[in-house]
Design a protein around this motif. Structure first.
Motif, short mmCIF file in Angstrom:
data_model
loop_
_atom_site.label_atom_id
_atom_site.label_comp_id
_atom_site.label_asym_id
_atom_site.label_seq_id
_atom_site.Cartn_x
_atom_site.Cartn_y
_atom_site.Cartn_z
N LEU A 284 0.82 -1.21 0.00
CA LEU A 284 0.00 0.00 0.00
C LEU A 284 0.86 1.27 0.00
CD1 LEU A 284 -2.88 -1.00 2.43
CD2 LEU A 284 -3.14 -0.28 0.05
N LEU A 285 1.93 1.28 0.76
CA LEU A 285 2.81 2.46 0.80
C LEU A 285 3.48 2.68 -0.55
CD1 LEU A 285 4.42 2.00 4.33
CD2 LEU A 285 2.80 3.79 3.66
N GLN A 286 3.93 1.60 -1.18
CA GLN A 286 4.57 1.77 -2.49
C GLN A 286 3.56 2.17 -3.56
OE1 GLN A 286 6.78 -1.88 -3.06
NE2 GLN A 286 8.54 -1.07 -1.96
N TRP A 287 2.32 1.64 -3.47
CA TRP A 287 1.28 2.10 -4.38
C TRP A 287 1.05 3.60 -4.21
CZ3 TRP A 287 -3.32 4.17 -2.45
CH2 TRP A 287 -4.24 4.57 -3.42
N ALA A 288 0.97 4.04 -2.95
CA ALA A 288 0.72 5.46 -2.68
C ALA A 288 1.85 6.32 -3.22
CB ALA A 288 0.55 5.67 -1.18
N ALA A 289 3.07 5.81 -3.14
CA ALA A 289 4.22 6.58 -3.61
C ALA A 289 4.32 6.61 -5.14
CB ALA A 289 5.50 5.99 -3.03
N LEU A 290 3.94 5.50 -5.78
CA LEU A 290 4.11 5.40 -7.24
C LEU A 290 2.97 6.00 -8.02
CD1 LEU A 290 5.54 1.77 -7.44
CD2 LEU A 290 6.78 3.90 -7.85
N SER A 291 1.74 5.73 -7.60
CA SER A 291 0.60 6.19 -8.39
C SER A 291 -0.59 6.63 -7.54
CB SER A 291 0.14 5.08 -9.34
OG SER A 291 -0.23 3.91 -8.61
N GLY A 292 -0.50 6.55 -6.25
CA GLY A 292 -1.59 6.88 -5.36
C GLY A 292 -1.65 8.36 -5.00
N PRO A 293 -2.40 8.65 -3.96
CA PRO A 293 -2.68 10.05 -3.61
C PRO A 293 -1.47 10.81 -3.06
CG PRO A 293 -3.52 8.57 -1.93
CD PRO A 293 -3.09 7.70 -3.08
N LEU A 294 -0.42 10.14 -2.67
CA LEU A 294 0.77 10.81 -2.13
C LEU A 294 1.95 10.74 -3.08
CD1 LEU A 294 0.49 9.57 1.57
CD2 LEU A 294 -0.27 11.75 0.61
N SER A 295 1.70 10.36 -4.34
CA SER A 295 2.79 10.28 -5.31
C SER A 295 3.21 11.68 -5.74
CB SER A 295 2.35 9.47 -6.53
OG SER A 295 1.35 10.17 -7.26
N SER A 296 4.38 11.76 -6.33
CA SER A 296 4.92 13.05 -6.78
C SER A 296 4.66 13.31 -8.26
CB SER A 296 6.43 13.09 -6.54
OG SER A 296 7.07 12.00 -7.21
N ARG A 297 3.79 12.51 -8.86
CA ARG A 297 3.51 12.65 -10.30
C ARG A 297 2.83 13.97 -10.58
NH1 ARG A 297 -1.75 8.63 -11.07
NH2 ARG A 297 -2.90 9.39 -9.28
#
Length: 220
Positions: A207-220
């Motif tokens: 879940l943390l890696q999802w959030a970092a890569l494409s989730g609500p807390l990503s830097s995209r």
């Protein structure tokens, strides 16, 4: 002769536990031959014998033991304004007996579905464990966590929270022996905890890696 869990109810009132899987027909290369009930103390341990057709065309008879604890759900609670996540810390004996220094794992809130649908179940668990009343809920994915032996399918969710959503202290259900500590940490710190081993739970890392890569807390 009667057998608890088969002919008569076991301690949880269940019968016919040896019938699970006997009617499977979705894979023509697998023919179920027998299902044996090995244990029903709480969840269910079965040994299934089946014929398997290999890609080369020949058949072999195989056996597998499966541990059926029901399906579950988990949720990553995140505060998008403060960029924090709300996790749990609790004692996990299986990790402790298998080499974890003290068995105290930091995890996303989670629990079995029991008789609820996945969304209702994770709202219940978030309230019990973390004291959070969930509003919007996003389904992330569904995963078989240990398909070699455990039947459980885990439903992954994410949900925003604010300090105002923490409507109780959480801590789990004392009557069920739960003693759960809510742990709120900055999201970037949580990612570091993966690297240094302070977070070593699979569902939480996913879940943390999802959030970092494409989730609500990503830097995209």
């Amino acid at each position: 002769m009667t057998t608890p869990g088969i002919d008569v109810p076991d301690a949880r009132g269940r019968t016919a536990l040896d019938q699970k899987g006997r009617d499977l027909t979705g894979n023509p290369d697998v023919v179920i031959r027998d299902v044996e009930l090995l244990a029903t103390a709480w969840h269910v341990l079965r040994r299934t014998t089946y014929d398997y057709r290999h890609p080369a065309g020949h058949w072999s008879t195989q056996q597998r033991e499966t541990y059926d604890r029901g399906d579950g759900a988990t949720v990553l609670l995140y505060d998008p304004e403060r960029r924090t996540v709300l996790l749990t810390r609790q004692f996990r004996y299986p990790a402790y007996v298998n080499g974890h220094p003290d068995g105290m794992l930091v995890e996303a809130a989670a629990g079995l579905l029991d008789d609820d649908d996945p969304a209702s179940a994770i709202r219940r668990e978030a309230a019990e464990e973390l004291g959070v009343t969930i509003g919007d809920l996003e389904e992330v994915f569904q995963v078989w966590m240990s398909p070699g032996s455990v039947t459980e399918r885990l439903h992954f969710y994410a949900a925003p929270y604010t300090p105002a959503d923490r409507t109780s202290a959480g801590g789990g259900v004392a009557a069920e022996g739960e003693d759960i500590e809510p742990v709120e940490i900055p999201f970037d710190e949580a990612l570091k905890w993966i690297t240094d081993g302070r977070i070593a739970d699979a569902k939480t890392i996913m879940l943390l890696q999802w959030a970092a890569l494409s989730g609500p807390l990503s830097s995209r």
